[in-house]
Scaffold this active site. Structure first.
Site: not given
Ligand code: ACO
Length: 350
Positions: A111, A249, A279
């Protein structure tokens, strides 16, 4: 003292839009979850290879700077989703632009690729190796997406942003930067089955499987961008209050909000376009800066801070002093070919 002024800027977003509701027809997800957890409403899906998006964005940046293809001395193409590994992707952009005097280099830091490319081009201009450069951040992450995995499929989109940099006596362009990488945590964001890792087993093309520990990546993204920004401010002697615009970003709105609070930055000074594109990996920060300029958020002589984060896990922050011009000197006639498919059709195999 020699600087590398950003005198041209351009973007290319493929036309097909994939909405949160489109995704909920494919996966067990919904608009409410995606919007509240990420800030994303829609993203673009490309019908053309990354080099086509990159070439159009580069042509627009060149026209914006009022320059011709033959003027260009260097093209640096930042991406993770190159059409091919040999020959490199920047040589394809050179060919399509007709920029036959340009040296060509690809950069892959996930990224942050567009921002690392900006550092390399700036350093080469400052040191006198070249007098100008086109810098591109472009990505077609849809081509390597695991469309069955809701943890990652909702987060990404395709696009391209580009800049034309030229040598300048007055302080402008990148005035300080900090680059780094959490290599010990590299496995928490990995696209397995893509690359030559399995070549010794004769497995050149295996199924794509994303390893993605969202919450850990979230924490590393905040700490990486925080330390990069702190270093840049310390290096330049600039106070956070003197920053007129932050263009981060755009991986998750909650990451941006957490970072903004940590750095005690004014939220009104933060540029956000994550709702439109998700993203776009290497294209994210470049496209965000292009849109900030187009929307009149960048002013002559002002300071712009650009933190970024990506796979690797790479992190960066760039402090820019904007030059004198915020309007475009010209427009390119180059366009993408028309797209006759919906975004859902593009990501769903026949
Ligand atoms: N729709 C519905 N539910 C979902 C989804 C979805 N798309 N994705 C995950 N869930 C569920 C999970 O299964 C989980 O369910 P459970 O509680 O029954 O187990 C629940 O939602 C909560 O999941 P979490 O992983 O705790 O959700 P979180 O609030 O952490 O958000 C996210 C997840 C959006 C991915 C976040 O952690 C994030 O943004 N992380 C960083 C991403 C990032 O920085 N990327 C940049 C680098 S990418 C690159 O360089 C290529």
């Amino acid at each position: 003292m020699r600087y590398a002024d950003i005198s041209g800027w351009g973007k290319c977003l493929p036309p097909a839009i994939l909405s949160n509701n489109d995704l909920s027809s494919l996966l067990d997800t919904n608009d409410e979850w995606i919007t509240s957890r990420t800030g994303m409403k829609e993203r673009r899906i490309s019908h053309v290879p990354v080099s086509s998006l990159a070439t159009v964005a580069a042509a627009r940046a060149l026209a914006c700077a009022g320059k011709q293809a033959l003027d260009v001395e260097l093209i640096i193409f930042g991406s993770t989703t190159f059409d091919e590994m040999c020959p490199n992707a920047s040589s394809n952009v050179q060919k399509q632009l007709g920029a036959t005097n340009a040296a060509c280099m690809d950069v892959n830091t996930a990224c942050t690729s567009g921002m690392y490319a900006l550092s390399v081009a700036t350093a080469m201009i400052k040191s006198g190796v070249v007098n100008n450069a086109i810098v591109i951040g472009a990505e077609v992450i849809s081509t390597v997406m695991d469309w069955n995995n809701r943890n990652v499929a909702v987060l990404f989109g395709d696009g391209a942003g580009a800049f034309y940099l030229q040598a300048e006596e007055q302080e402008s362009g990148v005035i300080a930067e900090s680059l780094g990488c959490y290599g010990e945590s590299r496995e928490i964001l990995a696209v397995n089955g893509w690359g030559l890792k399995n070549a010794s087993n004769g497995l050149l093309h295996s199924d794509i499987h994303w390893a993605f520990e969202g919450q850990e990546i979230f924490k590393k993204a905040v700490s990486g961008m925080d330390q990069a920004c702190q270093k840049v401010l310390a290096k330049s002697g600039v106070d956070a209050a003197d920053i007129s615009l932050v263009v981060p970003h755009q991986a998750n709105l909650r990451i941006i909000d957490t970072l903004t609070k940590r750095l005690k930055l004014d939220r009104d000074k933060v540029f956000i376009n994550i709702q439109r594109y998700g993203n776009m990996s290497a294209a994210t920060a470049p496209v965000a800066l292009v849109e900030a300029i187009e929307e009149g958020r960048v002013s002559p002589g002002k300071l712009v801070l650009m933190p970024a984060f990506g796979g690797g896990l790479t992190w960066s922050a760039h402090l820019l002093r904007w030059g004198e011009r915020t309007h475009s000197l010209g427009e390119s006639e180059m366009q993408l070919p028309p797209c006759d498919k919906t975004a859902l059709e593009l990501i769903t195999p026949d």
